[in-house]
Design a protein around this motif. Structure first.
Motif, short mmCIF file in Angstrom:
data_model
loop_
_atom_site.label_atom_id
_atom_site.label_comp_id
_atom_site.label_asym_id
_atom_site.label_seq_id
_atom_site.Cartn_x
_atom_site.Cartn_y
_atom_site.Cartn_z
N GLU A 1 69.03 -11.34 -27.72
CA GLU A 1 69.33 -11.95 -26.36
C GLU A 1 67.66 -12.29 -26.13
OE1 GLU A 1 70.07 -8.44 -24.10
OE2 GLU A 1 72.45 -9.11 -24.04
N ILE A 2 67.56 -13.67 -25.50
CA ILE A 2 66.38 -14.06 -25.49
C ILE A 2 65.13 -13.48 -24.56
CG2 ILE A 2 67.11 -15.68 -23.60
CD1 ILE A 2 65.38 -17.74 -24.71
N ASP A 3 65.77 -12.90 -23.74
CA ASP A 3 65.02 -11.98 -22.69
C ASP A 3 64.43 -10.72 -23.77
OD1 ASP A 3 65.43 -13.71 -20.63
OD2 ASP A 3 67.14 -12.29 -19.88
N LEU A 4 65.39 -9.97 -24.29
CA LEU A 4 64.69 -8.94 -25.19
C LEU A 4 63.65 -9.51 -26.08
CD1 LEU A 4 64.41 -5.94 -25.89
CD2 LEU A 4 66.56 -6.27 -27.25
N LEU A 5 63.92 -10.48 -26.72
CA LEU A 5 63.13 -11.25 -27.54
C LEU A 5 61.58 -11.47 -27.08
CD1 LEU A 5 62.25 -12.49 -30.49
CD2 LEU A 5 63.44 -14.62 -29.57
N MET A 6 61.79 -11.99 -25.86
CA MET A 6 60.34 -12.26 -25.22
C MET A 6 59.60 -10.80 -24.92
SD MET A 6 60.77 -15.81 -23.16
CE MET A 6 62.33 -15.34 -21.83
N ARG A 7 60.46 -9.90 -24.25
CA ARG A 7 59.95 -8.68 -24.26
C ARG A 7 58.88 -8.05 -25.41
NH1 ARG A 7 64.28 -7.85 -20.66
NH2 ARG A 7 65.32 -6.59 -22.16
N GLN A 8 59.83 -8.20 -26.46
CA GLN A 8 59.47 -7.70 -27.89
C GLN A 8 58.04 -8.23 -28.22
OE1 GLN A 8 59.93 -4.70 -28.82
NE2 GLN A 8 59.28 -4.77 -30.95
N LEU A 9 58.07 -9.51 -28.06
CA LEU A 9 56.70 -10.41 -28.16
C LEU A 9 55.85 -10.09 -27.48
CD1 LEU A 9 58.42 -13.90 -28.92
CD2 LEU A 9 57.88 -12.45 -30.65
N LYS A 10 55.95 -9.86 -26.20
CA LYS A 10 55.02 -9.26 -25.21
C LYS A 10 54.28 -8.01 -25.67
CE LYS A 10 53.90 -8.71 -20.43
NZ LYS A 10 54.58 -8.92 -18.90
N THR A 11 55.33 -7.07 -26.42
CA THR A 11 55.00 -5.78 -26.72
C THR A 11 53.99 -5.97 -27.93
OG1 THR A 11 56.96 -4.76 -25.87
CG2 THR A 11 55.65 -3.62 -27.57
N LEU A 12 54.34 -6.87 -29.05
CA LEU A 12 53.63 -6.76 -30.18
C LEU A 12 52.26 -7.48 -29.88
CD1 LEU A 12 56.51 -8.67 -32.64
CD2 LEU A 12 55.55 -6.18 -32.50
N TYR A 13 52.12 -8.44 -28.86
CA TYR A 13 50.79 -8.95 -28.54
C TYR A 13 50.09 -7.76 -27.76
CZ TYR A 13 47.32 -12.02 -26.33
OH TYR A 13 46.10 -12.75 -25.81
N ALA A 14 50.63 -6.99 -26.83
CA ALA A 14 50.03 -6.05 -26.20
C ALA A 14 49.33 -4.81 -27.48
CB ALA A 14 50.75 -5.34 -25.36
N LEU A 15 49.92 -4.69 -28.29
CA LEU A 15 49.76 -3.72 -29.31
C LEU A 15 48.31 -4.15 -30.24
CD1 LEU A 15 53.14 -2.78 -30.88
CD2 LEU A 15 51.66 -1.07 -29.68
N GLN A 16 48.44 -5.32 -30.38
CA GLN A 16 47.17 -5.90 -30.98
C GLN A 16 45.92 -5.93 -30.03
OE1 GLN A 16 46.76 -6.35 -34.47
NE2 GLN A 16 48.79 -4.99 -34.41
N GLU A 17 46.24 -6.36 -28.90
CA GLU A 17 45.40 -6.61 -27.93
C GLU A 17 44.57 -5.09 -27.66
OE1 GLU A 17 44.82 -9.34 -23.83
OE2 GLU A 17 46.47 -7.84 -23.93
N ARG A 18 45.36 -4.00 -27.60
CA ARG A 18 44.67 -2.75 -27.22
C ARG A 18 44.56 -1.95 -28.29
NH1 ARG A 18 47.60 -0.56 -22.11
NH2 ARG A 18 48.43 -2.33 -21.02
N LEU A 19 44.95 -2.24 -29.50
CA LEU A 19 44.80 -1.49 -30.69
C LEU A 19 45.03 -2.32 -32.01
CD1 LEU A 19 43.88 1.52 -31.53
CD2 LEU A 19 46.14 1.95 -31.99
#
Length: 825
Positions: free
Chosen positions: A546-564
């Motif tokens: 689902e596109i909504d879940l995909l965008m949430r996951q992309l946001k999570t991946l970005y946040a992981l590299q931003e924080r750690l």
């Protein structure tokens, strides 16, 4: 009319005549006005030679940018006046005496004045101009190339032609203002000493800038080959080869000369500049842009260090792209080590003139060829030519960093050991493509295991892709490695040992250095929209989400590299998840299925294998994040000590496989950092020392599951390898047989699971894992058979907790069945 007013009249007339024609590109710095503001001392511009065209161009440049004028005079504190522009050498004398001139009357008088009046001082601003060197404004045409700047000082007629033809591609570089008083020696010294000292300082500066911009003076190819043949090491190899073959030394020397011409580049400045103009147009057709990061680190070392560029190797385009980027940034393109398979009709001569020198895949059994190649590389480095080679050897068909090959690195270290006083720096470079040209060829080669031979026609077929969109390219410079400092820190007595292959420090330094360079390349990885979408899509069971879940996951991946972040110089993409999905659609990587309950994003069976290539580009950045997430896939809650004991034995092998830095920080600290970030993002909760995954049906649990699936193929390969090894008594199976059996089992698993993933059973991945286990002491070879440490079975049993029972049963049954069939045979 007085002589001074007459000179001013002709100066103004010349500036007016040239003003409408000249176009400037400023480098070092890009905004020269900021360089010269805030200085109380008078400013005097210093040119290398007193060419009229340079003097007029400097006047026009300063007038346009409202900089202090070079046309008048400056007044010192005691009232004496001096020209605001001086030349280090007079062009006529310099040309007449072939450069062996160190006279500047104006500078002599200025130094004398400062010696007589200690309260006076001026700032010297070195200025270098390159006619026909501005890559963004160059035009294609032989007349532009033949009149561009080189090392030779040209005559007035050729200079005039250069001004007319290349006046709209003029590059100017202003150096940092430096106090003349600071350059003068203190104490009782005569004026001659000060003049010599300051002249040498300025000469070294101007030479460094020219080395940085256009490289060393290119000697003729035949001259360089003859110099190689005169070296003692080559002469000794010639004599030994003649004795082995029972021939005269002259015949062996002729063979060595043929090797030299087979190897040597024939770099041509006109061809270089022509190619870079053509390539500029090609990149504009292929890509939406080339983003360059960290080039300032290269600029700081260029001209003072021998530079060895060591990029990752993802595409044939790497050769051309990096040279183009360096040229565009005002740096000299390097000599490039290329495989002899590229020395083909039409393509080979062109690459040779662009700086490629060719090498055979193996030197084994031909000591004479090895001696000639070693000496040729040493001559390039010792003369200050930048060099480029790929430590992986060949292109990565899987998208991940391959295990480094030791050959070129070993030769570079031996060359440096012969002249350790020279500074040498490795420049790691990560090149990331949103869409690679050879994608279809890579999938075909992974499926068949056969590499198609390069031909001129095959390379020209690339032109048919010019109408396809290929997105953007990321070129990121990793942390440079200064070789002398690196060796001093790890091998303090390396300078006292001979640089031969028998040197203890060399045998240890080559593998350690290769791993360090590969790690620094990976640390500079660029996270692209395509790689993040690939990480997510390949983690879904049916390649649909689902596109909504995909965008949430992309946001999570970005946040992981931003924080750690998973690397010291990780580059994050711009914009947001919606734009990243749209970009993936635009490049044809995914497709959208419109649905009344919400759109779906899917990947076709044909595209799924290709996405593994882009996922593997950046998988190392998420290795630890994904490992922790995978541990909670089949464990609802885990205590910290249990989680640490479960993952700690696995992590060193993953560090080796993905070339992740092994720092002094304990694994427990790394693990605790990941857990804290997971809690902040809602992926885990914890009470006391117990960590728990979200409840079933929670959206955060889906994100945790998708993240853990990214590392699952790597863990499954390791489980297959270890399980296969455990089914044989210690010391009874060879490494080659283990690799072959593991590959077959991995291929069978993908068929049983209905996956189209040829990358999963790539034999080189099993070989790399075995290399890392041998380095860490888990495995060793004795009489061509593998022996394993007693800790290995225990670690395998503990790792079973990571896999769900169904998958664990299938993997165990698969490996046991294979071992049984082998035993029966």
């Amino acid at each position: 009319m007085s002589e001074t007013s007459s000179q001013g009249f002709w100066q103004r007339l010349g500036c007016q005549a040239l003003g409408a024609w000249l176009r400037f590109r400023s480098i070092d710095p890009e905004c020269p006005k900021t360089l010269l503001t805030g200085h109380d001392r008078p400013i005097i511009y210093i040119l290398p030679v007193s060419a009229l065209s340079d003097r007029l161009a400097l006047s026009i440049f300063c007038q346009r940018l409202d900089l202090p004028s070079p046309d008048g005079n400056v007044c010192l504190a005691h009232g004496q006046r001096f020209p605001a522009r001086m030349a280090l050498f007079d062009a006529t004398h310099y040309r007449r005496h072939r450069g062996h001139v160190d006279r500047s009357t104006s500078l002599d008088h200025l130094i004398t004045a400062l010696e007589e009046y200690p309260d006076s001082d001026v700032d010297l601003v070195p200025v270098t101009l390159f006619w026909g060197r501005a890559p963004q404004r160059e035009r294609v045409g032989l007349r532009h190339l033949l009149t561009a700047d080189g090392w030779s000082l040209v005559g007035r007629l050729q200079r005039l032609a250069g001004v007319i033809i290349n006046g709209r591609s003029l590059e100017i570089r202003l150096g940092e203002p430096v106090s003349l008083r600071t350059l003068m020696a203190h104490g009782e010294v005569d004026q001659q000493f000060n003049r010599t000292r300051i002249t040498r300082f300025l000469r070294r500066y101007f030479r460094r800038i020219r080395l940085q911009a256009i490289g060393p003076d290119l000697s003729h190819r035949r001259t360089l080959v003859r110099r190689v043949l005169r070296q003692p090491a080559v002469r000794a190899a010639v004599h030994d080869s003649a004795l082995e073959r029972g021939e005269r030394d002259e015949h062996a020397l002729q063979r060595a000369e043929r090797y030299g011409f087979e190897i040597a580049a024939n770099m041509s400045t006109p061809v270089l500049r022509f190619l870079y103009q053509v390539l500029g147009r090609l990149w504009n057709r292929l890509y939406d842009g080339v983003d360059v990061h960290g080039i300032e680190d290269v600029e700081a070392l260029a001209g003072t260090h021998e530079l060895v560029y060591v990029p990752c190797h993802r595409s044939h385009i790497d050769y051309l792209l990096l040279s183009y980027v360096l040229y565009q940034q005002g740096l000299m393109p390097p000599h490039i080590a290329a495989g002899r398979n590229l020395d083909m009709p039409l393509i080979g001569p062109l690459l040779r003139r662009a700086g490629a020198f060719f090498m055979r895949r193996s030197f084994k059994g031909n000591r004479l060829y090895g001696a000639v190649f070693n000496e040729y590389l040493h001559q390039l480095l010792s003369q200050g030519h930048p060099v480029e080679y790929f430590i992986e050897g060949g292109r990565s068909r899987t998208g991940r960093m391959l295990s480094p090959k030791p050959g070129m690195l070993s030769m570079t270290l031996r060359s440096h050991a012969r002249a350790p006083s020279r500074e040498l720096a490795f420049i790691p470079i990560y090149i990331g493509y949103e869409k690679v040209l050879e994608s279809n060829a890579y999938i075909r080669e992974l499926r068949t295991g056969k590499k198609r031979k390069e031909t001129p026609l095959g390379l020209l077929r690339v032109l048919r892709h010019l109408r396809q969109p290929f997105g953007r390219v990321q070129v990121s410079v990793g942390e440079p490695l200064v070789l002398g400092s690196y060796l001093n820190q790890r091998f303090p007595d390396w300078r006292s040992q001979k640089p031969g292959p028998e040197a203890d420090w060399l045998r240890e330094a080559v593998p350690n250095l290769s791993l360090e360079i590969a790690t620094r390349i990976n640390h500079a990885a660029a996270l692209t929209p395509i790689s993040m979408v690939a990480l997510t899509m390949l983690a879904t069971p049916h390649r649909t989400i689902e596109i909504d879940l995909l965008m949430r996951q992309l946001k999570t991946l970005y946040a992981l590299q931003e924080r750690l972040p998973g690397g010291k110089r990780v580059r994050l993409p711009e914009q947001g998840p919606r734009e990243w999905v749209e970009r993936s659609e635009y490049l044809g990587m995914v497709s959208r299925i419109e649905h009344s309950l919400g759109d779906l994003i899917t990947v076709s069976d044909e595209r799924a294998p290709l996405l593994t290539w882009y996922r593997n580009n950046v998988l190392h950045l998420f290795a630890l994040h994904a490992l922790v997430a995978f541990a909670f896939r089949n464990n609802a809650r885990l205590e910290f000590t249990t989680l640490e004991s479960l993952l700690a034995p696995i992590w060193p092998a993953l560090q080796q496989e993905f070339f992740i830095e092994a720092d002094d920080q304990a694994f427990a600290e790394h693990l605790n950092g990941v857990l804290e970030v997971f809690v902040a993002l809602g992926l885990l909760t914890h009470q006391g020392d117990t960590w728990q995954r979200p409840e079933t049906g929670d959206e955060a649990r889906e994100r945790l599951y998708l993240l853990g699936r990214a590392i699952q193929p790597t863990l499954e390969r390791g489980f297959i390898l270890f399980s296969t090894l455990m089914h044989y008594p210690n010391g009874t199976i060879s490494r080659e047989m283990l690799e072959a059996q593991s590959q077959l089992l991995a291929e069978r698993l993908t068929r049983l699971q209905g996956l189209n993933a040829p990358e999963f059973f790539d034999r080189r991945l099993f070989a790399g894992l075995l290399d890392s286990l041998e380095r860490d002491g888990w495995l060793w070879q004795s009489q061509e058979k593998l022996n394993f440490d007693a800790r290995l079975p225990e670690a395998l049993m503990k790792s079973r907790m990571l896999f769900d029972p169904a998958l664990r049963h299938r993997l165990t049954e698969l490996t046991a069945g294979r071992a049984h069939s082998e035993a029966s045979a």
